[in-house]
Design a protein around this motif. Structure first.
Motif, PDB file in Angstrom:
ATOM      1  N   GLU A 101       0.835  -1.218   0.000  1.00  0.00           N
ATOM      2  CA  GLU A 101       0.000   0.000   0.000  1.00  0.00           C
ATOM      3  C   GLU A 101       0.869   1.266   0.000  1.00  0.00           C
ATOM      4  O   GLU A 101       0.611   2.233   0.716  1.00  0.00           O
ATOM      5  CB  GLU A 101      -0.962  -0.003   1.194  1.00  0.00           C
ATOM      6  N   HIS A 102       1.880   1.253  -0.839  1.00  0.00           N
ATOM      7  CA  HIS A 102       2.747   2.419  -0.998  1.00  0.00           C
ATOM      8  C   HIS A 102       2.088   3.422  -1.937  1.00  0.00           C
ATOM      9  O   HIS A 102       1.588   3.046  -2.996  1.00  0.00           O
ATOM     10  CB  HIS A 102       4.109   1.995  -1.558  1.00  0.00           C
ATOM     11  N   ASN A 103       2.128   4.707  -1.573  1.00  0.00           N
ATOM     12  CA  ASN A 103       1.443   5.695  -2.410  1.00  0.00           C
ATOM     13  C   ASN A 103       2.159   7.041  -2.508  1.00  0.00           C
ATOM     14  O   ASN A 103       1.586   8.021  -2.969  1.00  0.00           O
ATOM     15  CB  ASN A 103       0.011   5.924  -1.898  1.00  0.00           C
ATOM     16  N   LYS A 104       3.418   7.113  -2.076  1.00  0.00           N
ATOM     17  CA  LYS A 104       4.141   8.376  -2.209  1.00  0.00           C
ATOM     18  C   LYS A 104       4.438   8.659  -3.682  1.00  0.00           C
ATOM     19  O   LYS A 104       4.719   7.736  -4.455  1.00  0.00           O
ATOM     20  CB  LYS A 104       5.449   8.334  -1.415  1.00  0.00           C
ATOM     21  N   PRO A 105       4.377   9.916  -4.080  1.00  0.00           N
ATOM     22  CA  PRO A 105       4.676  10.251  -5.482  1.00  0.00           C
ATOM     23  C   PRO A 105       6.157  10.053  -5.793  1.00  0.00           C
ATOM     24  O   PRO A 105       7.008  10.115  -4.906  1.00  0.00           O
ATOM     25  CB  PRO A 105       4.278  11.721  -5.588  1.00  0.00           C
ATOM     26  N   LEU A 106       6.444   9.833  -7.056  1.00  0.00           N
ATOM     27  CA  LEU A 106       7.827   9.677  -7.499  1.00  0.00           C
ATOM     28  C   LEU A 106       8.563  11.003  -7.326  1.00  0.00           C
ATOM     29  O   LEU A 106       8.106  12.042  -7.803  1.00  0.00           O
ATOM     30  CB  LEU A 106       7.859   9.260  -8.970  1.00  0.00           C
ATOM     31  N   PRO A 107       9.709  11.014  -6.639  1.00  0.00           N
ATOM     32  CA  PRO A 107      10.460  12.271  -6.477  1.00  0.00           C
ATOM     33  C   PRO A 107      10.879  12.854  -7.820  1.00  0.00           C
ATOM     34  O   PRO A 107      11.203  12.115  -8.759  1.00  0.00           O
ATOM     35  CB  PRO A 107      11.676  11.847  -5.651  1.00  0.00           C
ATOM     36  N   GLU A 108      10.908  14.157  -7.900  1.00  0.00           N
ATOM     37  CA  GLU A 108      11.256  14.837  -9.147  1.00  0.00           C
ATOM     38  C   GLU A 108      12.670  14.507  -9.595  1.00  0.00           C
ATOM     39  O   GLU A 108      12.980  14.532 -10.794  1.00  0.00           O
ATOM     40  CB  GLU A 108      11.105  16.356  -8.962  1.00  0.00           C
ATOM     41  N   PHE A 109      13.558  14.146  -8.646  1.00  0.00           N
ATOM     42  CA  PHE A 109      14.946  13.893  -9.049  1.00  0.00           C
ATOM     43  C   PHE A 109      15.093  12.659  -9.929  1.00  0.00           C
ATOM     44  O   PHE A 109      16.123  12.474 -10.586  1.00  0.00           O
ATOM     45  CB  PHE A 109      15.898  13.838  -7.847  1.00  0.00           C
ATOM     46  N   PHE A 110      14.079  11.815  -9.989  1.00  0.00           N
ATOM     47  CA  PHE A 110      14.138  10.701 -10.945  1.00  0.00           C
ATOM     48  C   PHE A 110      14.173  11.231 -12.379  1.00  0.00           C
ATOM     49  O   PHE A 110      14.733  10.593 -13.270  1.00  0.00           O
ATOM     50  CB  PHE A 110      12.953   9.753 -10.751  1.00  0.00           C
TER      51      PHE A 110
ATOM     52  N   LEU B  84       6.398   4.401 -10.192  1.00  0.00           N
ATOM     53  CA  LEU B  84       7.761   3.962 -10.482  1.00  0.00           C
ATOM     54  C   LEU B  84       7.806   3.158 -11.769  1.00  0.00           C
ATOM     55  O   LEU B  84       8.702   3.347 -12.604  1.00  0.00           O
ATOM     56  CB  LEU B  84       8.307   3.135  -9.319  1.00  0.00           C
ATOM     57  N   GLU B  85       6.826   2.285 -11.965  1.00  0.00           N
ATOM     58  CA  GLU B  85       6.786   1.480 -13.188  1.00  0.00           C
ATOM     59  C   GLU B  85       6.611   2.360 -14.411  1.00  0.00           C
ATOM     60  O   GLU B  85       7.227   2.120 -15.458  1.00  0.00           O
ATOM     61  CB  GLU B  85       5.652   0.453 -13.102  1.00  0.00           C
ATOM     62  N   THR B  86       5.801   3.391 -14.308  1.00  0.00           N
ATOM     63  CA  THR B  86       5.618   4.324 -15.420  1.00  0.00           C
ATOM     64  C   THR B  86       6.940   4.997 -15.774  1.00  0.00           C
ATOM     65  O   THR B  86       7.278   5.149 -16.957  1.00  0.00           O
ATOM     66  CB  THR B  86       4.567   5.391 -15.055  1.00  0.00           C
ATOM     67  N   TRP B  87       7.706   5.403 -14.750  1.00  0.00           N
ATOM     68  CA  TRP B  87       9.011   6.015 -15.015  1.00  0.00           C
ATOM     69  C   TRP B  87       9.945   5.028 -15.703  1.00  0.00           C
ATOM     70  O   TRP B  87      10.606   5.363 -16.697  1.00  0.00           O
ATOM     71  CB  TRP B  87       9.646   6.521 -13.714  1.00  0.00           C
ATOM     72  N   PHE B  88      10.035   3.808 -15.195  1.00  0.00           N
ATOM     73  CA  PHE B  88      10.892   2.794 -15.816  1.00  0.00           C
ATOM     74  C   PHE B  88      10.506   2.577 -17.271  1.00  0.00           C
ATOM     75  O   PHE B  88      11.365   2.481 -18.150  1.00  0.00           O
ATOM     76  CB  PHE B  88      10.779   1.473 -15.046  1.00  0.00           C
ATOM     77  N   HIS B  89       9.218   2.468 -17.523  1.00  0.00           N
ATOM     78  CA  HIS B  89       8.733   2.216 -18.879  1.00  0.00           C
ATOM     79  C   HIS B  89       9.118   3.363 -19.803  1.00  0.00           C
ATOM     80  O   HIS B  89       9.517   3.144 -20.951  1.00  0.00           O
ATOM     81  CB  HIS B  89       7.207   2.042 -18.842  1.00  0.00           C
ATOM     82  N   ALA B  90       9.016   4.598 -19.323  1.00  0.00           N
ATOM     83  CA  ALA B  90       9.323   5.760 -20.150  1.00  0.00           C
ATOM     84  C   ALA B  90      10.820   5.973 -20.313  1.00  0.00           C
ATOM     85  O   ALA B  90      11.286   6.395 -21.374  1.00  0.00           O
ATOM     86  CB  ALA B  90       8.687   7.009 -19.536  1.00  0.00           C
ATOM     87  N   ALA B  91      11.601   5.667 -19.274  1.00  0.00           N
ATOM     88  CA  ALA B  91      13.001   6.083 -19.229  1.00  0.00           C
ATOM     89  C   ALA B  91      13.965   5.134 -19.918  1.00  0.00           C
ATOM     90  O   ALA B  91      15.001   5.578 -20.430  1.00  0.00           O
ATOM     91  CB  ALA B  91      13.428   6.265 -17.772  1.00  0.00           C
ATOM     92  N   PHE B  92      13.664   3.834 -19.951  1.00  0.00           N
ATOM     93  CA  PHE B  92      14.652   2.872 -20.425  1.00  0.00           C
ATOM     94  C   PHE B  92      14.453   2.528 -21.892  1.00  0.00           C
ATOM     95  O   PHE B  92      13.341   2.315 -22.357  1.00  0.00           O
ATOM     96  CB  PHE B  92      14.637   1.616 -19.559  1.00  0.00           C
ATOM     97  N   ILE B  93      15.555   2.423 -22.592  1.00  0.00           N
ATOM     98  CA  ILE B  93      15.533   2.222 -24.032  1.00  0.00           C
ATOM     99  C   ILE B  93      15.042   0.832 -24.413  1.00  0.00           C
ATOM    100  O   ILE B  93      14.577   0.615 -25.534  1.00  0.00           O
ATOM    101  CB  ILE B  93      16.939   2.496 -24.621  1.00  0.00           C
TER     102      ILE B  93
END
Length: 498
Positions: free
Chosen positions: A325-334, A380-389
């Protein structure tokens, strides 16, 4: 009437099922589509957009040279160019190899075209979804190790009769050496951008939609011939010493001995069995170290096939699971890499520049931070999906939701991959140049990985105590005073200011 074939951006190989049965190119019409609305769904890395679009354009040109009638469209959506193309070419049947990603299958099923749509089986993997489901049914735990061993037997890889060569299935314990000075790692094989790629770079740089990352240098291969060169280079130059330090992380070392093949295999420019067999052949012919060859083959024959199989095996709500039940937003530094945590700064800067980080950087730093900090698994999964080639839905759902965040409650991983600064200090040189001190868990310069780790264990003690491998670690909480635990929790709440 003409048969039409729509080739998707991660299906760029001549033996894919929609092309496989084409005996006469003159009787087939092929279409590729770059869709702006599709890339607006996520804030994709510029390097990834260039890789996929350039590889599509190169493959389209290769098919033209083979005599196919190829249409290449750049459009807002998929529906409009498809509808026009179907009518213009009098297509009565549109053939598409079933996409790997479930959301894109939904996109296809929502199309309204004046022809039949024939979805053909996806042959991009060694195991079909049906074969994986047959293996998985009636099993209490879907352990990757069991699946990997079955794959070794099934495809006769590194086997002596029915036994593994060397007597052991898994030599991972030999592949966890911490980095030492002067590793003398080989340079990666990069390429100069040709005219087609330069055009795509200019296009991506001019997009007026949110994107991520840098395009100062684009050095990835975009054709099968280039991908084959990377494979050959890895087998000859990197594979011999791949094993021992494959978990190590070193400042300034973007690739170490890693293969750099995942972007190519996930596009279809390389096929899994040819990669596996090339490594096995090198082992026999060149007497390479078994731990290096087995460790690499396990990544392709084991993890890649397993993750794809799990993705299509689980229920539709898997992507939304959140066991802690984690719900903190992804930090901007990612997105910016601007953090005083040197490990994260180094890796995030590397990702911004290249779209790449190796598996331990992804699992034990990026995913580990998200897990112990209580970041929403979905963000976090959305960031991984967007960020990795090399990222796609089928890749990141299982690797982040399951493996990295344990959000599925243990379907995929045997325990949460949570760790303090001790692990990062052991397996990297990042801590030496960090603002924070890896030995401290409280105080101004306490390493965030320490106080986040202990706060994670304390917050979720009731759930974690049923994970047998966690009980020994949890006992350490009893040695901490309530005041220290409260101080740790206060520090852990300030995730955005690290």
């Amino acid at each position: 009437m003409t048969t039409g074939i729509w080739i998707l951006g991660d299906q760029l190989y001549s033996t894919q099922s929609a092309l496989q049965n084409c005996n006469n190119p003159s009787e087939v019409a092929i279409i590729f589509i770059e869709s702006y609305s599709h890339i607006k769904q996520l804030r994709y890395h510029k390097q990834k957009l260039v890789l996929i679009w350039s590889a599509m354009r190169h493959f389209a040109e290769e098919l033209r040279q083979q005599g196919y009638s190829v249409t290449y469209e750049i459009a807002e959506d998929f529906q409009t160019p498809l509808e026009s193309w179907v009518k213009e070419n009098q297509i009565d049947q549109l053939q598409i190899m079933t996409p790997n990603d479930k959301p894109f299958l939904n996109t296809i099923e929502d199309l309204k075209l004046p022809c039949d749509i024939n979805l053909l089986p996806n042959n991009h993997f060694l195991w079909s979804s049906e074969e994986f489901n047959n293996w998985a049914k009636n099993r209490k735990r879907l352990l990757m190790e069991d699946f990997y061993r079955e794959g070794r037997r099934r495809f006769d890889i590194l086997m002596e009769a029915d036994k593994p060569i060397g007597g052991k299935w898994n030599l991972d314990k030999e592949n966890r050496k911490p980095p030492k000075a002067k590793l003398n790692t080989p340079e990666p094989l990069w390429f100069e951008a040709d005219e087609i790629t330069q055009e795509v770079i200019q296009l991506v740089d001019s997009l007026d939609i949110p994107t991520y990352g840098d395009l100062k240098q684009f050095r990835w291969g975009v054709t099968r011939s280039q991908a084959l060169k990377v494979l050959k280079y890895f087998i000859e130059i990197r594979l011999p010493d791949f094993g021992p330090y494959q978990d190590a992380m070193v400042t300034g070392e973007e690739t170490m001995w890693h293969a750099m093949l995942s972007p190519y295999i996930n596009l279809g420019l390389l096929q899994p069995l040819e990669i596996i067999q090339a490594a096995e052949k090198a082992y026999h012919e060149n007497q390479l170290a078994l731990n290096s060859v087995e460790g690499f083959i396990r990544q392709v024959l084991g993890w890649r096939e397993y993750m794809h199989g799990i993705y299509h095996h689980v229920d539709e709500d898997y992507s939304q699971q959140n066991w802690f039940e984690h719900n903190k937003p992804l930090p901007e530094f990612f997105w910016t890499s601007e953090t005083k945590m040197n490990c994260l700064h180094q890796i995030l800067t590397q990702v911004m520049d290249t779209g790449y980080a190796h598996h331990i950087q992804r699992l034990m730093v990026l995913n580990n931070f998200g897990l112990i900090a209580g970041i929403s698994p979905q963000e976090l999964e959305t960031w991984f999906h967007a960020a990795f080639i090399d990222a796609y839905d089928w890749v990141m759902q299982t690797n982040v939701i399951g493996m990295g965040q344990y959000a599925d409650g243990g379907l995929l991983a045997s325990k949460p991959y949570a760790a303090s600064a001790n692990y990062i200090n052991k397996m990297s040189d990042y801590c030496k140049s960090c603002y924070y001190q890896h030995s401290k868990r409280t105080g101004e310069k306490a390493c965030p990985f320490n106080f986040l780790y202990w706060d994670f264990l304390n917050r979720h003690r009731d759930k974690l105590k049923f994970q047998g491998r966690m009980n020994f670690i949890l006992k350490n909480l009893d040695r901490m005073t309530p005041e220290e635990l409260e101080m740790i929790h206060t520090l852990a709440e300030m995730v955005d200011n690290l």
